[in-house]
Design a protein around this motif. Sequence first.
Motif, PDB file in Angstrom:
ATOM      1  N   HIS A  31       0.829  -1.211   0.000  1.00 44.16           N
ATOM      2  CA  HIS A  31       0.000   0.000   0.000  1.00 44.16           C
ATOM      3  C   HIS A  31       0.870   1.269   0.000  1.00 44.16           C
ATOM      4  O   HIS A  31       0.442   2.317  -0.478  1.00 44.16           O
ATOM      5  N   GLU A  49      -5.620  -0.810   5.843  1.00 47.95           N
ATOM      6  CA  GLU A  49      -6.913  -0.912   5.172  1.00 47.95           C
ATOM      7  C   GLU A  49      -7.926   0.057   5.763  1.00 47.95           C
ATOM      8  O   GLU A  49      -8.812   0.563   5.055  1.00 47.95           O
ATOM      9  N   VAL A  52      -7.654   3.307   3.958  1.00 50.50           N
ATOM     10  CA  VAL A  52      -8.305   3.217   2.646  1.00 50.50           C
ATOM     11  C   VAL A  52      -9.817   3.294   2.800  1.00 50.50           C
ATOM     12  O   VAL A  52     -10.499   4.025   2.070  1.00 50.50           O
ATOM     13  N   ASP A  53     -10.349   2.568   3.764  1.00 53.70           N
ATOM     14  CA  ASP A  53     -11.795   2.556   3.968  1.00 53.70           C
ATOM     15  C   ASP A  53     -12.307   3.922   4.413  1.00 53.70           C
ATOM     16  O   ASP A  53     -13.428   4.321   4.060  1.00 53.70           O
ATOM     17  N   ASP A  69      -7.315   7.546  -8.874  1.00 57.81           N
ATOM     18  CA  ASP A  69      -6.361   7.407  -7.779  1.00 57.81           C
ATOM     19  C   ASP A  69      -5.089   8.133  -8.206  1.00 57.81           C
ATOM     20  O   ASP A  69      -4.348   7.665  -9.076  1.00 57.81           O
ATOM     21  N   CYS A  72      -1.045   6.400  -7.339  1.00 57.19           N
ATOM     22  CA  CYS A  72      -1.669   5.162  -6.863  1.00 57.19           C
ATOM     23  C   CYS A  72      -0.688   4.130  -6.332  1.00 57.19           C
ATOM     24  O   CYS A  72      -1.111   3.105  -5.793  1.00 57.19           O
ATOM     25  N   THR A  77      -4.689   0.409  -3.093  1.00 56.36           N
ATOM     26  CA  THR A  77      -5.872   1.164  -2.682  1.00 56.36           C
ATOM     27  C   THR A  77      -6.953   1.079  -3.744  1.00 56.36           C
ATOM     28  O   THR A  77      -8.134   0.852  -3.441  1.00 56.36           O
ATOM     29  N   ARG A  80      -8.564  -2.366  -3.643  1.00 57.48           N
ATOM     30  CA  ARG A  80      -9.450  -2.582  -2.492  1.00 57.48           C
ATOM     31  C   ARG A  80     -10.777  -1.851  -2.686  1.00 57.48           C
ATOM     32  O   ARG A  80     -11.850  -2.414  -2.425  1.00 57.48           O
ATOM     33  N   LEU A  81     -10.730  -0.606  -3.133  1.00 55.41           N
ATOM     34  CA  LEU A  81     -11.971   0.146  -3.293  1.00 55.41           C
ATOM     35  C   LEU A  81     -12.791  -0.367  -4.476  1.00 55.41           C
ATOM     36  O   LEU A  81     -14.026  -0.330  -4.439  1.00 55.41           O
ATOM     37  N   TRP A 131      -8.991  10.593  -5.251  1.00 53.22           N
ATOM     38  CA  TRP A 131      -8.267  10.612  -3.980  1.00 53.22           C
ATOM     39  C   TRP A 131      -6.775  10.647  -4.252  1.00 53.22           C
ATOM     40  O   TRP A 131      -6.296  10.245  -5.314  1.00 53.22           O
ATOM     41  N   ILE A 133      -3.557   9.683  -1.786  1.00 49.62           N
ATOM     42  CA  ILE A 133      -3.058   9.257  -0.486  1.00 49.62           C
ATOM     43  C   ILE A 133      -1.541   9.372  -0.477  1.00 49.62           C
ATOM     44  O   ILE A 133      -0.843   8.592  -1.133  1.00 49.62           O
TER      45      ILE A 133
END
Length: 282
Positions: A31, A49, A52-53, A69, A72, A77, A80-81, A131, A133
């Motif tokens: 990640h 996680e 991410v959630d 993303d 990314c 991520t 998962r989404l 997003w 991150i």
Amino acid sequence: MIVPDISQDAVAVAEHYDELDLLYRRVWGDHVHHGLWVTGRETSGEAVEALVDTVGDRLRLTPGQVCVDIGCGYGSTARRLAVTRGVRVTGFTLSVEQEDYAAAHPVPDVDIQVCDWLTNGLPNASAEAAWAIESSEHMVDKPKFFAEAHRVLVPGGGFVICAWIAETDASRWKVRHLLEPICREGRLPSMGTREEYEAMATAAGLTVTGYEDVSSRVARTWMICAGRLVKTLLTDRGVRRLALGARNRGAILSIPRLILAYRTGAMRYGIFTLAKAVETVI
């Protein structure tokens, strides 16, 4: 804005992640971002996680939405989404190694591309959510980073940014010994404050709908990484050779700096929730 004494660009960022690919996956996982401890009892994997959630929750993602993303990484991520929320994701990374890893771990409705977000080429108003991150820090032109998000989002689209940010009015000592070296060693062209991020977002036409400082709930990430690094260096000759010989080996030195930066408050971890305004017809 904290700016390192050695200029960084997208090429330097890409080389950083390509060269340290194996080390990052061993120490930080696929990640490549902080974990978020909500109860404090989560494992490191559960905490990663949870972050991410949290992004998915703040964007209120629903099945079928088209998402972006930005920065990314290995696509974890996005995967998962896509699986848990049923969204379609296009991810952008500068690293060929990260894209290769993503290609070897495909899931439906996820497309990972090697491309600079600042020149992404997506059509106007083509994504319903986006997003970033821990990637905004690597953007050479941060105002354009926000402007591109505004351009690509549909009216009413949401944007969540999880970012390393500098303490407002950080002391000269913190800047010199912690924040500036963290930027230099981590290939961050700059590190902004909360106020600077919100000003750039507003200037790009985005509305700031929420902000949360979660520094205390992510900081333990670096003690975990430090432990993994020591163990890996002692047991894995290939990683040890990489760590000692890599051009970007300075990133290893940033781990104790990051621990201290969090403990002193020099660096914060913020989650920004933004939105593109809905167009009104008069």
